[in-house]
Design a protein around this motif. Structure first.
Motif, PDB file in Angstrom:
ATOM      1  N   SER A   1      40.123  36.294  44.127  1.00  0.00           N
ATOM      2  CA  SER A   1      40.339  35.905  45.599  1.00  0.00           C
ATOM      3  C   SER A   1      41.607  36.792  45.969  1.00  0.00           C
ATOM      4  CB  SER A   1      40.979  34.619  45.683  1.00  0.00           C
ATOM      5  OG  SER A   1      42.047  34.179  44.690  1.00  0.00           O
ATOM      6  N   GLU A   2      42.465  37.543  45.178  1.00  0.00           N
ATOM      7  CA  GLU A   2      43.544  38.331  45.485  1.00  0.00           C
ATOM      8  C   GLU A   2      42.972  39.796  45.838  1.00  0.00           C
ATOM      9  OE1 GLU A   2      46.600  35.430  42.867  1.00  0.00           O
ATOM     10  OE2 GLU A   2      45.597  37.226  42.176  1.00  0.00           O
TER      11      GLU A   2
ATOM     12  N   ARG B   1      45.710  46.173  39.005  1.00  0.00           N
ATOM     13  CA  ARG B   1      45.098  44.996  39.593  1.00  0.00           C
ATOM     14  C   ARG B   1      44.565  44.051  38.504  1.00  0.00           C
ATOM     15  NH1 ARG B   1      46.720  44.401  44.132  1.00  0.00           N
ATOM     16  NH2 ARG B   1      46.542  46.412  45.481  1.00  0.00           N
TER      17      ARG B   1
ATOM     18  N   THR C   1      41.135  36.417  35.502  1.00  0.00           N
ATOM     19  CA  THR C   1      41.916  37.833  35.978  1.00  0.00           C
ATOM     20  C   THR C   1      40.835  38.896  36.137  1.00  0.00           C
ATOM     21  OG1 THR C   1      42.849  38.222  34.079  1.00  0.00           O
ATOM     22  CG2 THR C   1      44.090  36.745  35.587  1.00  0.00           C
TER      23      THR C   1
ATOM     24  N   PRO D   1      42.867  28.167  48.996  1.00  0.00           N
ATOM     25  CA  PRO D   1      43.860  28.402  48.171  1.00  0.00           C
ATOM     26  C   PRO D   1      44.123  26.846  47.767  1.00  0.00           C
ATOM     27  CG  PRO D   1      44.682  28.621  50.377  1.00  0.00           C
ATOM     28  CD  PRO D   1      42.995  28.753  50.420  1.00  0.00           C
TER      29      PRO D   1
ATOM     30  N   HIS E   1      45.129  40.286  38.498  1.00  0.00           N
ATOM     31  CA  HIS E   1      44.933  39.621  39.774  1.00  0.00           C
ATOM     32  C   HIS E   1      43.574  38.890  39.696  1.00  0.00           C
ATOM     33  CE1 HIS E   1      47.820  41.897  42.635  1.00  0.00           C
ATOM     34  NE2 HIS E   1      48.153  42.015  41.238  1.00  0.00           N
ATOM     35  N   ARG E   2      43.521  37.631  40.327  1.00  0.00           N
ATOM     36  CA  ARG E   2      42.270  37.188  40.292  1.00  0.00           C
ATOM     37  C   ARG E   2      41.452  37.522  41.436  1.00  0.00           C
ATOM     38  NH1 ARG E   2      42.764  31.884  37.596  1.00  0.00           N
ATOM     39  NH2 ARG E   2      44.854  31.977  36.791  1.00  0.00           N
TER      40      ARG E   2
END
Ligand code: ATP
Ligand code: MG
Lengths: 242, 834
Positions: free
Chosen positions: A142-143, A136, A103, B391, A139-140
């Motif tokens: 990719s997010e 944030r 994260t 994903p 979040h990872r």
């Protein structure tokens, strides 16, 4: 005069051998003052990244030496260099700055965790606050958007209070608004916390955030400029190209 | 495209090497098994070529027990009947039986095939290869097997005896032997008769007929003349049958070897499939780029298939070479364990072996590559532009497939555990469970790894390793799954062996009250000891009772069975019984004592008549006693006759064992020493053992069996570990940038190595634990069919513990190479990596 935060003395870097040898740096001597934001500019292939890598203990020189504060990097072993990077240097790359499985919070505290140090929570909160990524943190990568990812990367570089932060086109992949935000934060880090930053860039506007610009061409330092503005930089580049 | 495929193989040499290795291991095993059994089969053929030449008919006892002490003899008068039959020109009467051997004063009591004494006076059954046949009371000739096994030469003096005192004999010649199985010692007829104590008896009569075309008539004539229990058989047909029997035994060995080889091939398929899937997944962008440039789906599939075929071909060749090496090693091991004569000829490389080796190599790679190739060809050209982070895919398919296979599998194995269905059904269920677990590995992988990591505590290094192991659950599941197969087999076999051990030792612990047992020291315990020992030992003041048992084969109510024997006078002192119906004192003459389970099965109670056939025709006997040991004892041999009756019926036979009950307070070890000293000179081949020694013996034998199975499974586990190495290497390759980043921000090489190592350990623990759970369940299930419902279940904790530790060690070992790769990555190249 105070000791420079980093300096290269007679730095020469030659890739390859014989016919295919490329001299990326040719006897470069340069100093970077502490608490200053320096931009390195120059045409593609001029040796900017090479210089930065050598200053940042990622690569070694063919000839000459590099100092970080009083410490001479040339001749150090892998272990010492690794510890130096971990404890004294921060990085912001152009892309792929974050470990995808971690994260944002974990990414920011990673250098401290690797070193087995406790994170300075007050400082962490301050950095996160300034960079505006408080919402944030869980979040990872990719997010997150590219701009957010770069801000997390900047937070990571700042979080361990390194003596110096290196950036190789940190805003290169961002649109102008996100880029401006990121550079604004870097500027703030220098002004508010006295952070030393060395950044490679192609972009005149980005470079105008710096206190000083060093111009490279063909492995030589060809010029420098203090307190740049975008127009001054563009003019200089034009003259350098002719 | 094809060129690109071949370049791919060449550029990733290490990857190709590991892929090839995982296939080669299985192919070698298959090829090796075939070569080894073909080679032995070849020497069998050579052996039986010309056997029994010159003999047309062989007269035997009806029950042919082969090379055991149960070989009954028949009256020497039969010879006169045979000789008086018309059409017969020559007869060779003979005797044979087990003997004990002493070389250089040392009693030879190796585990393995027995020593067999027989008469030989130049009959055509055996051929002389060196020296001359034995003549007179002090000479012996040996066969090549005996020569190799005991390292003997002409002129040596050896000691031989059936049960009594040893006599010395000088070796005068060597005969062609069987190469495997019993070692032969031949005397002239008179000496053999006295050595074996068969005065007035024969065990065989070989016959030559005048006119071979009338063979059937002579056979029929002889059959009508011979007494009950003695039969005449066509010697050539008998020889062929004997060869066929040996071949059948060999076929069984081949099947066992091929089953284990098959397991390793299957594990190889899973490893290679997983590797192809991962590689193609990593190459998504490259493949998409090909599509952008106009390559058709078919071209993509073709390129993958070509890559697979080339790898398969290389593996076939290497596997054949590996197979030859394995067969050579197996033959060396085989000759060490007594098959010397068969180890001489060259290896037999049948054309079928070539075909199989290449076929298996190709099939494994093609099967493993087909699915991933098909999936890869579906890549849309858009994927070339997309970012890397996909994903995670939903695991619904895994859930469905796993349940569809797993639920019926569990039900089948559970039914087998309750002994409701047969072993084969259980095996099919077990297979279904294994595949289901493999599929489920993808689902349980992630939570499992997270749990272990929480249990271990989260250091940043371990945290990243955990995330990496959890990142592609299908890959982790598949990698662990391959290991799961091997571990599950090992555990299932251990469960069965441990239960066997418990059952075997329970008889001694809970049924036998005698503290000492006297048995033959020879290789075959059924060789027995002299019945006189019981009376000598019975005289001792610290001996409360002795119990001599004999052994016979026959049938009861037309079901063939082994018979044990009891001496009714002392049976209650030397055994523990839970139940006795009837009186032991009635167990005399033509009576039987039946164990509860068998009595229930046949509906027998004391006083009931039964039909007993000891090879001399059916007779009407009576049930004297129905009895049972304590419930923990699982004795399959349920019918016991009075020892005295067997002694009358088979006067030449020995006592198989003598149980010795000591008076209270006597130290068994001291008693053992005293008895051994007492009988040593007269009965050198009688061996006194305490209960503890017998227990240790049984345990040792089962341990040997277990070790043998582990050796056979080692290949599968090795392949599974190769799979871990391969997948870790691919993961390191895939994560080059991340590793570079970690190094750039200050991770030390040590930390990077630890990270990869943890990942490997997580995967191997996952595989091992799945294997343990599944293997224990399957072991329990199959035991139900083997031991009958209600067997006492034991979990082999020691083995499971050792297995888990071994898996962790294996994980660490598997990580060495990938970890080194990861730690030595060039940082600059890694962060510049596209
Ligand atoms: N690993 C390498 N091997 C060989 N030559 C190299 C290597 N890395 C850089 N070079 C060469 O050294 C010179 C300087 O490269 P460098 O990456 O420092 O340029 P740069 O100024 O960062 O260019 P850009 O603006 O395109 O990033 C170039 O000519 C380049 O081709
Ligand atoms: Mg550059």
């Amino acid at each position: 005069m105070t000791t420079p935060a980093a300096r290269a003395v007679g730095a020469t870097k030659i890739y390859g051998e014989g016919d295919t040898a490329v001299t990326a740096l040719d006897n470069v001597t340069v100093e970077f003052a502490p608490g200053q934001f320096t931009a390195i500019m120059g045409p593609s292939g001029s040796g900017k990244s090479t210089l930065m890598h050598c200053l940042a203990a990622l690569d070694d020189l063919t000839e000459g030496s590099v100092f970080l504060g009083d410490t001479q990097l040339t001749g150090m072993g892998d272990r010492e260099l690794t510890e130096l990077r971990r404890d004294k240097i921060g990085f912001i790359f152009q892309s792929f700055n974050l470990i995808p499985t971690l994260t944002a919070r974990e990414n920011i505290t990673l250098p401290a965790a690797i070193a087995g140090r406790k994170t300075d929570t007050a400082w962490f909160d301050q950095v996160v606050e300034i960079l505006g990524i408080g919402d944030r943190l869980s979040h990872r990568p990719s997010e997150m958007s590219g701009g957010q990812q770069q801000r997390v990367a900047a937070a990571r570089a700042l979080a361990s209070r390194p003596e110096i932060i290196f950036g190789d086109e940190p805003s290169g992949n961002l649109d102008s608004k996100s880029g401006a935000e990121l550079l604004g934060f870097m500027r703030q880090a220098v002004d508010v916390f006295g952070q030393t930053i060395i950044m490679v860039t192609h972009d005149a506007t980005s470079a105008s955030y710096a206190d000083r610009i060093v111009f490279l061409a063909d492995g030589h330092i060809v010029d420098e400029m203090f307190d740049p503005t975008a127009e001054k930089v563009l003019d200089r580049i034009k003259t350098l190209e002719t | 495209m094809v060129r690109a495929a071949i370049r791919g193989i060449w550029e990733h040499k290490l990857r190709t090497l590991l892929l090839v290795l995982s296939i080669v291991a299985g192919v070698s095993f298959v090829a090796g098994s075939l070569i080894f059994t073909d080679t032995i089969g070849g020497s069998f053929d050579a052996l039986f070529e010309g056997a029994f030449e010159g003999i047309d008919i062989r007269i035997n006892p009806d029950v042919d027990q082969g090379f055991t002490s149960l070989q009954p003899a028949f009256d020497a008068d039969v010879l006169t009947i045979v000789e008086s039959t018309p059409g017969i020109i020559d007869t060779w009467p003979g005797v044979g039986g087990l003997v004990n051997l002493s070389v250089g004063g040392e009693v030879q009591s190796i585990q393995g095939p027995p020593n067999f004494a027989l008469s030989w006076e130049g009959d055509p059954t055996l051929t002389l290869v060196e020296g001359r046949g034995a003549q007179g009371p002090t000479e012996v000739a040996i066969d090549t097997t005996a020569r190799e096994r005991y390292d003997l030469a002409i002129g040596d003096t050896i000691g031989l005896a059936a049960t009594g005192a040893i006599s010395d004999y000088t070796v005068t010649g060597v005969l062609g032997g069987f190469g495997a199985g019993p070692a032969l010692f031949t005397f002239d007829l008179a000496t053999a008769t006295s050595v074996l104590g068969l005065d007035g008896l024969y065990t065989t009569i070989d016959v030559a007929v005048e006119d071979p075309t009338l063979l059937q008539e002579v056979l029929d004539d002889l059959t009508s003349r011979l007494p009950d229990g003695v039969v005449a058989v066509d010697a050539q047909a008998a020889a062929e049958e004997q060869a066929a029997q040996l071949k059948q035994a060999l076929g069984f060995i081949q099947t066992v070897l091929l089953v284990f080889a098959g397991i390793s091939v299957v594990v190889g398929v899973f490893v290679v499939y997983n590797a192809f899937r991962t590689v193609l997944g990593q190459r998504t962008r490259e493949l998409a780029l090909f599509r952008v440039l106009g390559a058709t789906k078919k071209q993509l599939v073709t390129s993958v298939i070509v890559e697979a075929l080339v790898i398969g071909l290389i593996s076939g060749v290497a596997g054949l070479i590996g197979g030859i090496l394995l067969a050579t090693a197996a033959r060396a091991a085989f000759s060490l364990f007594g098959g010397s004569g068969l180890a001489d000829g060259g290896l037999v490389l049948a054309p079928g072996t070539f075909v199989t080796a290449f076929g298996v190599g190709m099939a494994v790679t093609l099967v493993s590559a087909l699915l991933p190739a098909a999936r890869a060809s579906q890549v849309s050209p858009m994927a070339a532009l997309a970012t890397i982070d996909k994903p995670p895919r939903r695991l619904t398919k895994q859930l469905v497939v796993g349940s569809v296979l797993g639920v019926p599998g569990v039900v089948l194995v559970a039914l087998t555990g309750l002994d409701r269905v047969n072993l084969l059904t259980g095996g099919i269920g077990a297979l279904a469970i294994l595949i289901a677990t493999y599929v489920f590995g993808a689902i349980i992988g992630r939570p499992f790894v997270r749990t272990i990591a929480r249990f271990l505590g989260n250091t940043p290094v371990r945290k990243i390793a955990t995330d990496n192991a959890a990142r592609s659950p299908r890959r982790t599941g598949a990698t662990a799954g391959a290991l799961m197969f091997g571990v599950a087999f090992v555990v299932a076999v251990s469960v069965i062996v441990v239960i066997t051990q418990k059952t075997a030792t329970a008889v001694l612990e809970d049924a036998v009250s005698a503290e000492l047992t006297i048995q033959s020291a020879g290789a075959d315990p059924t060789a027995g000891v002299s019945p006189e020992i019981a009376s000598i030992v019975g005289e001792l003041d610290f001996v409360a009772a002795t119990q001599s048992s004999r052994f016979a084969q026959g049938s009861i109510n037309e079901e063939s069975t082994f018979f044990g024997s009891f001496e009714p006078e002392t049976v209650e002192q030397t055994y523990f019984f839970d139940e006795v119906q009837g009186n032991w004192s009635d167990l005399v003459g033509e009576t039987v004592a039946v164990q509860r389970a068998q009595a229930d099965e046949l509906g027998l109670a004391p006083g009931d008549p039964v039909t007993v056939d000891l090879g001399t025709g059916p007779e009407q006997w009576t049930v004297a006693v129905v009895w049972d040991y304590s419930s923990s004892v699982d004795d399959t041999q349920g019918f016991y006759l009075p020892t005295s009756t067997l002694a009358d019926r088979f006067p030449q036979g020995n006592v198989v064992s003598i149980g010795v009950k000591l008076t209270g307070g006597t130290d068994p070890d001291q008693a053992k020493a005293t008895i051994a000293e007492l009988i040593q000179t007269d009965y050198p081949f009688a061996n006194v053992t305490t209960q503890d020694e017998l227990l240790a013996d049984i345990q040792g034998q089962l341990l040997g069996l277990l070790a043998f199975v582990f050796v056979l499974l080692a290949m599968s586990i090795f392949i599974a570990l190769l799979g871990i190495v391969l997948i870790l290497l691919l993961s390191v390759f895939e994560r080059t940038r991340e590793l570079g980043l970690l190094r750039a921000i200050g991770s030390t090489r040590v930390q990077i190595r630890a990270m990869i190592r943890w990942e490997a350990v997580f995967v191997s623990i996952l595989g091992a634990l799945m294997g343990v759970v599944v293997g224990t369940f399957i072991g329990w299930g199959l035991s139900g069919s083997i031991f009958g419902a209600g067997f006492s279940f034991v979990i082999p904790w020691t083995w499971i513990g050792l297995g888990l530790i071994a898996s962790i060690v294996a994980g660490v070992l598997a990580a060495i190479l990938p970890a080194r790769r990861a730690a030595n990555l060039n940082i600059l190249e890694a962060i510049a990596y596209e």
